[in-house]
Write a protein that holds these residues in place. Structure first.
Motif, PDB file in Angstrom:
ATOM      1  N   GLY A  28     -13.334   7.346 -40.035  1.00  0.00           N
ATOM      2  CA  GLY A  28     -12.684   6.322 -39.215  1.00  0.00           C
ATOM      3  C   GLY A  28     -13.650   5.209 -38.852  1.00  0.00           C
ATOM      4  N   LYS A  29     -14.886   5.577 -38.520  1.00  0.00           N
ATOM      5  CA  LYS A  29     -15.903   4.557 -38.191  1.00  0.00           C
ATOM      6  C   LYS A  29     -16.258   3.711 -39.416  1.00  0.00           C
ATOM      7  CE  LYS A  29     -16.659   5.654 -33.904  1.00  0.00           C
ATOM      8  NZ  LYS A  29     -16.362   4.759 -32.816  1.00  0.00           N
ATOM      9  N   ILE A  30     -16.399   4.351 -40.573  1.00  0.00           N
ATOM     10  CA  ILE A  30     -16.747   3.611 -41.796  1.00  0.00           C
ATOM     11  C   ILE A  30     -15.612   2.663 -42.180  1.00  0.00           C
ATOM     12  CG2 ILE A  30     -17.151   3.878 -44.282  1.00  0.00           C
ATOM     13  CD1 ILE A  30     -18.632   6.502 -43.604  1.00  0.00           C
ATOM     14  N   TYR A  31     -14.379   3.139 -42.115  1.00  0.00           N
ATOM     15  CA  TYR A  31     -13.239   2.286 -42.448  1.00  0.00           C
ATOM     16  C   TYR A  31     -13.138   1.120 -41.470  1.00  0.00           C
ATOM     17  CZ  TYR A  31     -10.971   4.991 -46.156  1.00  0.00           C
ATOM     18  OH  TYR A  31     -10.655   5.595 -47.338  1.00  0.00           O
ATOM     19  N   ARG A  32     -13.436   1.357 -40.186  1.00  0.00           N
ATOM     20  CA  ARG A  32     -13.355   0.299 -39.181  1.00  0.00           C
ATOM     21  C   ARG A  32     -14.365  -0.810 -39.469  1.00  0.00           C
ATOM     22  NH1 ARG A  32     -13.594   2.690 -33.592  1.00  0.00           N
ATOM     23  NH2 ARG A  32     -11.771   3.703 -34.445  1.00  0.00           N
ATOM     24  N   VAL A  33     -15.538  -0.436 -39.998  1.00  0.00           N
ATOM     25  CA  VAL A  33     -16.558  -1.443 -40.349  1.00  0.00           C
ATOM     26  C   VAL A  33     -16.016  -2.381 -41.423  1.00  0.00           C
ATOM     27  CG1 VAL A  33     -18.814  -1.740 -41.468  1.00  0.00           C
ATOM     28  CG2 VAL A  33     -18.536  -0.053 -39.649  1.00  0.00           C
ATOM     29  N   PHE A  34     -15.278  -1.836 -42.387  1.00  0.00           N
ATOM     30  CA  PHE A  34     -14.723  -2.656 -43.460  1.00  0.00           C
ATOM     31  C   PHE A  34     -13.396  -3.308 -43.084  1.00  0.00           C
ATOM     32  CE2 PHE A  34     -17.380   0.324 -45.968  1.00  0.00           C
ATOM     33  CZ  PHE A  34     -18.217  -0.621 -46.552  1.00  0.00           C
ATOM     34  N   GLY A  35     -12.875  -3.010 -41.899  1.00  0.00           N
ATOM     35  CA  GLY A  35     -11.629  -3.614 -41.452  1.00  0.00           C
ATOM     36  C   GLY A  35     -10.393  -2.923 -41.972  1.00  0.00           C
TER      37      GLY A  35
END
Length: 82
Positions: A28-35
């Motif tokens: 979830g954190k990694i996906y949030r970085v990429f938007g």
């Protein structure tokens, strides 16, 4: 006194159970970085490994002769039936 090898499963089980939650949190954190939006996959609930027979076994079936695929007893190998 208890050995460490015996206590090890007590500490590993909670860690193993937390791994899927930790994975979802990190993804979830990694996906949030990429938007992007990360959706947690549906997990199958735990299933019971023991499945009782659906049809009751009758006494006639239990007393029947063994199937040809059943292992042969050591004393019955060379017995000839006529």
């Amino acid at each position: 006194m208890v050995c460490l090898a015996c206590l090890l499963p007590l500490f590993l089980v909670p860690i193993i159970n937390i791994l899927p939650l930790l994975f979802d949190f990190i993804m979830g954190k990694i996906y949030r970085v990429f938007g992007w939006e990360y959706r947690k996959p549906e997990r199958a609930p735990a299933a019971c490994p023991y499945k009782p027979p659906t049809a009751p076994v009758s006494k006639a079936e239990a007393d029947a002769e063994p199937n040809p695929a059943d292992p042969v007893k050591p004393g019955n190998v060379d017995v000839k039936k006529d």
